[in-house]
Design a protein around this motif. Structure first.
Motif, PDB file in Angstrom:
ATOM      1  N   UNK A   1       0.765  -1.212  -0.114  1.00 44.34           N
ATOM      2  CA  UNK A   1      -0.105   0.020  -0.005  1.00 44.34           C
ATOM      3  C   UNK A   1       0.838   1.406  -0.157  1.00 44.34           C
ATOM      4  N   UNK A   2       2.214   1.169   0.090  1.00 52.08           N
ATOM      5  CA  UNK A   2       3.195   2.327   0.072  1.00 52.08           C
ATOM      6  C   UNK A   2       3.431   2.710  -1.172  1.00 52.08           C
ATOM      7  N   UNK A   3       3.587   3.949  -1.593  1.00 50.44           N
ATOM      8  CA  UNK A   3       4.189   4.537  -2.839  1.00 50.44           C
ATOM      9  C   UNK A   3       5.228   4.064  -2.914  1.00 50.44           C
ATOM     10  N   UNK A   4       6.433   4.045  -1.995  1.00 49.95           N
ATOM     11  CA  UNK A   4       7.768   3.568  -2.306  1.00 49.95           C
ATOM     12  C   UNK A   4       8.236   2.446  -1.207  1.00 49.95           C
ATOM     13  N   UNK A   5       9.105   1.654  -1.379  1.00 50.14           N
ATOM     14  CA  UNK A   5       9.656   0.605  -0.554  1.00 50.14           C
ATOM     15  C   UNK A   5       9.893   1.297   0.763  1.00 50.14           C
ATOM     16  N   UNK A   6       9.556   0.446   1.905  1.00 52.80           N
ATOM     17  CA  UNK A   6      10.104   1.254   3.320  1.00 52.80           C
ATOM     18  C   UNK A   6      11.354   1.793   3.449  1.00 52.80           C
ATOM     19  N   UNK A   7      12.306   1.276   2.973  1.00 56.58           N
ATOM     20  CA  UNK A   7      13.610   1.655   3.191  1.00 56.58           C
ATOM     21  C   UNK A   7      13.640   3.231   2.592  1.00 56.58           C
ATOM     22  N   UNK A   8      13.067   3.549   1.720  1.00 56.93           N
ATOM     23  CA  UNK A   8      13.104   4.971   1.218  1.00 56.93           C
ATOM     24  C   UNK A   8      12.292   5.881   2.135  1.00 56.93           C
ATOM     25  N   UNK A   9      11.430   5.466   2.874  1.00 56.28           N
ATOM     26  CA  UNK A   9      11.162   6.325   3.996  1.00 56.28           C
ATOM     27  C   UNK A   9      12.089   6.414   5.147  1.00 56.28           C
ATOM     28  N   UNK A  10      12.716   5.278   5.169  1.00 57.55           N
ATOM     29  CA  UNK A  10      13.976   5.362   6.389  1.00 57.55           C
ATOM     30  C   UNK A  10      15.087   6.290   5.887  1.00 57.55           C
ATOM     31  N   UNK A  11      15.501   6.295   4.511  1.00 60.30           N
ATOM     32  CA  UNK A  11      16.382   7.140   3.919  1.00 60.30           C
ATOM     33  C   UNK A  11      16.011   8.486   3.962  1.00 60.30           C
ATOM     34  N   UNK A  12      14.657   8.854   3.926  1.00 60.52           N
ATOM     35  CA  UNK A  12      14.199  10.116   4.066  1.00 60.52           C
ATOM     36  C   UNK A  12      14.506  10.840   5.355  1.00 60.52           C
ATOM     37  N   UNK A  13      13.870  10.128   6.476  1.00 58.83           N
ATOM     38  CA  UNK A  13      14.075  10.538   7.804  1.00 58.83           C
ATOM     39  C   UNK A  13      15.611  10.627   8.026  1.00 58.83           C
ATOM     40  N   UNK A  14      16.283   9.639   7.703  1.00 58.97           N
ATOM     41  CA  UNK A  14      17.530   9.909   7.907  1.00 58.97           C
ATOM     42  C   UNK A  14      18.508  10.964   7.426  1.00 58.97           C
ATOM     43  N   UNK A  15      17.967  11.480   6.054  1.00 62.88           N
ATOM     44  CA  UNK A  15      18.484  12.652   5.389  1.00 62.88           C
ATOM     45  C   UNK A  15      18.181  13.920   6.236  1.00 62.88           C
ATOM     46  N   UNK A  16      17.023  13.809   6.584  1.00 62.95           N
ATOM     47  CA  UNK A  16      16.575  15.160   7.366  1.00 62.95           C
ATOM     48  C   UNK A  16      17.163  15.256   8.726  1.00 62.95           C
ATOM     49  N   UNK A  17      17.405  13.980   9.246  1.00 63.99           N
ATOM     50  CA  UNK A  17      18.036  14.158  10.652  1.00 63.99           C
ATOM     51  C   UNK A  17      19.619  14.420  10.245  1.00 63.99           C
ATOM     52  N   UNK A  18      20.063  13.897   9.504  1.00 66.48           N
ATOM     53  CA  UNK A  18      21.656  14.252   9.229  1.00 66.48           C
ATOM     54  C   UNK A  18      22.076  15.407   8.590  1.00 66.48           C
ATOM     55  N   UNK A  19      21.551  15.762   7.510  1.00 65.45           N
ATOM     56  CA  UNK A  19      21.963  16.892   6.788  1.00 65.45           C
ATOM     57  C   UNK A  19      22.004  18.055   7.342  1.00 65.45           C
ATOM     58  N   UNK A  20      20.890  18.672   7.835  1.00 66.23           N
ATOM     59  CA  UNK A  20      20.988  19.997   8.515  1.00 66.23           C
ATOM     60  C   UNK A  20      22.216  19.823   9.575  1.00 66.23           C
ATOM     61  N   UNK A  21      22.248  18.929  10.409  1.00 72.11           N
ATOM     62  CA  UNK A  21      22.970  18.731  11.479  1.00 72.11           C
ATOM     63  C   UNK A  21      24.539  18.977  11.180  1.00 72.11           C
ATOM     64  N   UNK A  22      24.743  18.152  10.053  1.00 70.17           N
ATOM     65  CA  UNK A  22      26.179  17.968   9.423  1.00 70.17           C
ATOM     66  C   UNK A  22      26.710  19.344   8.898  1.00 70.17           C
TER      67      UNK A  22
END
Length: 213
Positions: A35-56
């Motif tokens: 039922x998801x538009x994308x594979x679950x791992x892409x949602x994980x990648x998305x949250x990880x990017x938003x977590x890491x990039x601004x802080x880096x």
């Protein structure tokens, strides 16, 4: 806290954010990934990017500006007699202050004024480290919360992640190119300055004398 420890902490937080995003996307469909538009791992990648990039970005910017700003604050509190020194001597004095604060060798014996300045530098550096840690924690929490709030079965996480990665690669390539160009231009300008001070004919005659010796 050192740069390496902070960077490693961000890496671990990104892994945790990946796991959170992946689990949260599956919870939206009760585990039915179809039922998801994308594979679950892409949602994980998305949250990880938003977590890491601004802080880096904040971490790199802080590392770039931190010591210079602290040195200016320390210099502003020095006695007027020292602040009125020529720029080269003042710069050397501040280098001694920083070396003393870090336990390194100084070019001159430390006097009470230099010791007080070094203690001030250490204090400001400690405050800066705590401020950086607090800012990173706040940005990480805000980024993860913002990313998780956007997750739903229709959210197009894969295109966004791929676009982010593409822009990161473009930025990395641009930095590499600009660094190379900067090095080449620096060599060219230094060569021009050298030949302005030492004419090419003088350099050639000096080379001939060296061969004669």
């Amino acid at each position: 806290m050192s740069f390496g420890v902070l960077f490693l902490s961000l890496l671990l937080l990104s892994v945790a954010a990946y796991w959170l995003g992946r689990r949260y996307s599956l919870s939206q469909t009760e585990g039915d990934r179809r039922q998801l538009h994308s594979m679950p791992r892409y949602y994980g990648y998305y949250v990880a990017l938003w977590t890491a990039l601004p802080a880096v970005f904040l971490l790199l910017l802080w590392q770039l500006l931190d010591q210079g700003l602290i040195a200016e604050m320390v210099a502003a509190d020095l006695p007027a007699a020292i602040r009125s020194l020529p720029d080269a001597e003042l710069h050397l004095y501040l280098n001694d202050v920083i070396n003393l604060a870090r336990g390194n060798i100084t070019s001159t014996a430390a006097d009470p004024v230099m010791q007080a300045a070094a203690d001030h530098f250490r204090h400001l550096q400690s405050l800066s480290g705590m401020s950086l840690l607090g800012s990173i924690i706040a940005i990480v929490i805000a980024g993860a919360a913002l990313a998780v709030r956007q997750i739903n079965p229709d959210f197009r996480s894969r295109p966004r992640v791929e676009a982010s990665m593409r822009w990161m690669l473009i930025l990395s390539a641009s930095i590499a190119i600009m660094t190379t160009v900067g090095i080449v231009l620096s060599v060219i300008f230094e060569a021009i300055r050298f030949f302005q001070m030492v004419p090419l004919t003088d350099a050639a005659s000096h080379g001939e004398r060296s061969e004669g010796w």
